[in-house]
Design a protein around this motif. Structure first.
Motif, short mmCIF file in Angstrom:
data_model
loop_
_atom_site.label_atom_id
_atom_site.label_comp_id
_atom_site.label_asym_id
_atom_site.label_seq_id
_atom_site.Cartn_x
_atom_site.Cartn_y
_atom_site.Cartn_z
N ARG A 59 24.73 -14.50 4.48
CA ARG A 59 25.70 -13.97 3.84
C ARG A 59 27.22 -14.50 4.23
NH1 ARG A 59 21.84 -10.81 5.47
NH2 ARG A 59 22.58 -10.57 7.54
N THR A 105 27.15 -14.61 0.14
CA THR A 105 26.60 -15.86 -0.74
C THR A 105 27.64 -16.50 -1.27
OG1 THR A 105 26.19 -14.19 -2.55
CG2 THR A 105 24.41 -14.73 -0.88
N PHE A 146 25.71 -20.05 -2.86
CA PHE A 146 24.28 -20.08 -3.24
C PHE A 146 23.92 -20.24 -4.66
CE2 PHE A 146 22.25 -17.38 0.38
CZ PHE A 146 22.38 -18.38 1.32
N PRO A 196 19.15 -20.29 -0.34
CA PRO A 196 18.65 -18.85 0.18
C PRO A 196 17.23 -19.19 0.99
CG PRO A 196 19.26 -18.64 -1.97
CD PRO A 196 19.53 -20.27 -1.60
#
Ligand code: SF4
Ligand code: SF4
Ligand code: FES
Lengths: 296, 325
Positions: free
Chosen positions: A157, A159, A164, A171
């Motif tokens: 986090r 993301t 991501f 992830p």
């Protein structure tokens, strides 16, 4: 492939086995490292509590140094990676802000153009080294070993800063690598939660409660070991595990491996050369299990 | 598209109430929301399913629930994104609060914590008869945090609340920041002093769950960090947390690299000898496990430290006014 290697304070301090094991494994996967000896600590999110923009200036200096070397940066710590990713995200998405930072750097004859690519070792394994090369380096697949992944917040986090969307493998990078090494992934709810390290000095009870929750949970899901790309998680999950167990009146006894330590095992390296003797929770049971699997 | 909603259910009126999972298979459009799906279940398959919703447009904050393991607004989560990995969508009530029935949670602990931070303006001057005007710049800065719709999603996924229900939590802390940063409020020191206590702003573990899940971009953890920085600026009585941040910064400034033992000793200092003594077993273990370099536990300053020191001096808040980021 060559990288400006940013080892981070913890691999140079309380987790020397991380530095040691990455040094053992990297030559086997066709990458080359040039250590950034003059780069400062990222601030680890702690310096940022006091002065977030100062943190960005210090990290911009590091990115500028890598630009001078014309190399992408490789980190081996979820926290270093996350803090740098966030700093880079702020600067590269806001030209005005980058200009302000550069004004300060300029007085030192430095400038950051916003081009440095900063990645964690685990992303480099999947994105640059690639599955084929990695598989070829494995001489001792970890068949039968049940490994629980533990990412560290900063590698999960936010993301957006970790890109991501552009990199769909990120992830679940840890699960992917565990599989490639031949071990079995033990999925459990805590894998992307917090290890509790940042509040260890502030609220030890809560911090140890997190350690106990995640390690016991992974164990109850059948894990033989836990593997992490974050040395700060390692400090808490390994270093404080006995105390966390005491708090729950139980012995947890789940070996916590640094990612390159697990890699080294799959490359049939001597555990001592990977610094296994430096782990608090002895990985002896793991090594024994692997030895039994190999000989049977 | 064919979709399965796997819903965690709970009926307090059962003889021995216990949560259980129930699956519903139905046809949904990719552009439907998870809430559309749940309403369709209730209207066509099982009218006993309990859930809370109103606006269906991410405004009222009543449809918070956990979707595939993370808290979210059901009306803002599209079926297409919830079925990225599998056609089964896991739907559960929010965490860190009691479940009343099925997907409905009891929000009273949430409201209690919001009340705890005194969410109203406390000016020291008499309240003007007309509008109490604030500079546009200040209100712009606050607009992000003021978009909070009190949905409880951040509270559901907070890692600290999971182990300690006494923590004031992300939503209330973000709300506290909203008043601390409001130029019309004059209770800043009192507010920060209250938040400086155990269970307050220093108990957050910086896990970023709240930043990630908040459907309105409030960024609760960023607000908590701003509260901490303000607390340090205001020179509130130091806490382990504030000393940790100050000492950490000082070590980086002087060495460029962190000395962990030095950080611990200087953070606890002689104020908390008990904690310092409590660390001795860890130090002994570290020594036994050869975690400590032969050159000793403390680092020499890294090459280039003079430049780092100069940057610290130029960039630090006292000496450089950045625009408000
Ligand atoms: S960052 Fe802090 S407040 Fe936000 S979820 Fe994590 S522990 Fe809770
Ligand atoms: S901060 Fe965000 S997640 Fe938390 S209650 Fe407000 S809108 Fe919901
Ligand atoms: S129904 Fe109002 S926020 Fe979802």
């Amino acid at each position: 492939m060559k990288y400006a290697f940013f080892p981070g304070c913890v691999s140079k301090g309380a987790c020397p086995e991380l530095y040691q094991s990455v040094m053992q494994v990297y030559p086997k996967i066709g990458i080359d490292l040039e250590e950034m000896t003059t780069a400062a600590c990222t601030g680890a999110g702690v310096l940022q509590e006091k002065d977030p923009r100062l943190g960005d200036v210090i990290n911009a200096r590091t990115f500028a140094l890598a630009e001078q070397q014309n190399l992408p940066i490789m980190t081996i710590c979820s926290t270093c990676q996350g803090v740098m990713s966030q700093a880079n995200h702020r600067m590269t998405t806001d030209g005005e802000y980058l200009a302000e930072i550069n004004q300060i750097l300029g007085e030192e004859g430095l400038a950051y153009r916003g081009t440095t690519n900063i990645r964690h070792f685990i992303w480099i394994l999947l994105e640059d080294v690639g599955e084929d090369v990695l598989r070829r380096a494995i001489t001792q697949p970890l068949t039968g070993l049940r490994a629980a992944p533990f990412y560290g917040c900063y590698l999960q986090r936010p993301t957006e800063a970790l890109q991501f969307d552009q990199h769909p493998d990120r992830p679940k990078a840890l699960e992917r690598v565990i599989e490639i090494l031949g071990a079995e992934v033990v999925d459990f709810p805590g894998k992307s939660r917090c290890c509790g390290f940042p509040i260890l000095t502030i609220n030890e009870k809560n911090s140890l409660n997190m350690v106990a929750t995640h390690t016991m949970n992974a164990k109850s899901h059948g894990a033989d070991i836990m593997v992490t790309p974050c040395p700060l998680c390692h400090l808490n999950l390994d270093g404080m595990q006995a105390k966390a167990g005491n708090q729950q009146n139980t012995a947890i006894d789940l070996p916590i491996l640094h990612l390159p330590q697990l890699l080294g095992l799959a490359m049939d390296m001597d555990p001592k050369s990977l610094g296994f003797n430096r782990n608090f929770v002895s990985p002896h049971s793991t090594l024994q299990k692997l030895a039994t699997v190999v000989s049977s | 598209m064919n979709t399965t909603l796997r819903i965690r259910r709970f009926n307090p009126e059962q003889k021995t109430p216990a949560p259980f999972f129930q699956e519903y298979n139905l046809e949904l459009e990719a552009s439907d929301s998870v809430l559309d799906g749940l309403i369709k279940v209730r209207e066509t398959l099982d009218d006993s399913l309990a859930l809370r919703c109103s606006c269906r447009g991410a405004i009222c904050g009543s449809c918070g629930m956990r979707i595939n393991g993370h808290a979210a607004l059901a009306c803002k989560t599209k079926i297409i994104s919830a079925t990225k990995d599998s056609q089964t969508i896991h739907v559960e009530p929010m965490n860190n609060m009691p479940v009343i029935k099925d997907l409905i949670t009891d929000m009273s602990p949430f409201w209690e914590k919001i009340r705890q931070i005194q969410p109203w303006l406390q000016p020291s001057t008499p309240i003007p008869e007309a509008e109490h005007v604030a500079p546009a710049e200040a209100m712009n800065h606050l607009s992000g945090v003021m978009t909070c719709i009190m949905c409880g999603v951040c509270v559901s996924d907070c890692t600290v609340l999971e182990v300690d229900s006494k923590f004031v939590g992300p939503a209330a802390l973000a709300k506290a920041y909203r008043f601390v940063a409001d130029p019309r409020d004059d209770a800043t020191t009192r507010r920060l002093t209250a938040l400086n206590e155990p269970g307050g702003m220093w108990d957050c573990t910086r896990c970023m769950e709240c930043i990630q899940v908040c459907p309105k971009g409030v960024g609760p953890m960023d607000r908590i960090m701003s509260l901490r920085a303000k607390g340090i600026d205001e020179q509130l009585p130091s806490t382990t947390g504030s000393r940790h941040a100050e000492v950490f910064t000082d070590i980086i400034k002087n060495k460029g690299i962190l000395d962990e033992p030095m950080l611990a000793v200087r953070t606890f200092g002689f104020r908390n000898v008990r904690r310092l003594i409590g660390m001795i077993p860890i130090a002994i273990q570290s020594f036994r496990h050869k975690k400590i370099a032969p050159s000793g536990p403390l680092h020499r300053a890294i090459p280039g430290i003079d430049q780092i020191k100069r940057l610290f001096k130029r960039a630090s808040v006292e000496n450089h006014t950045f625009r408000n980021k």
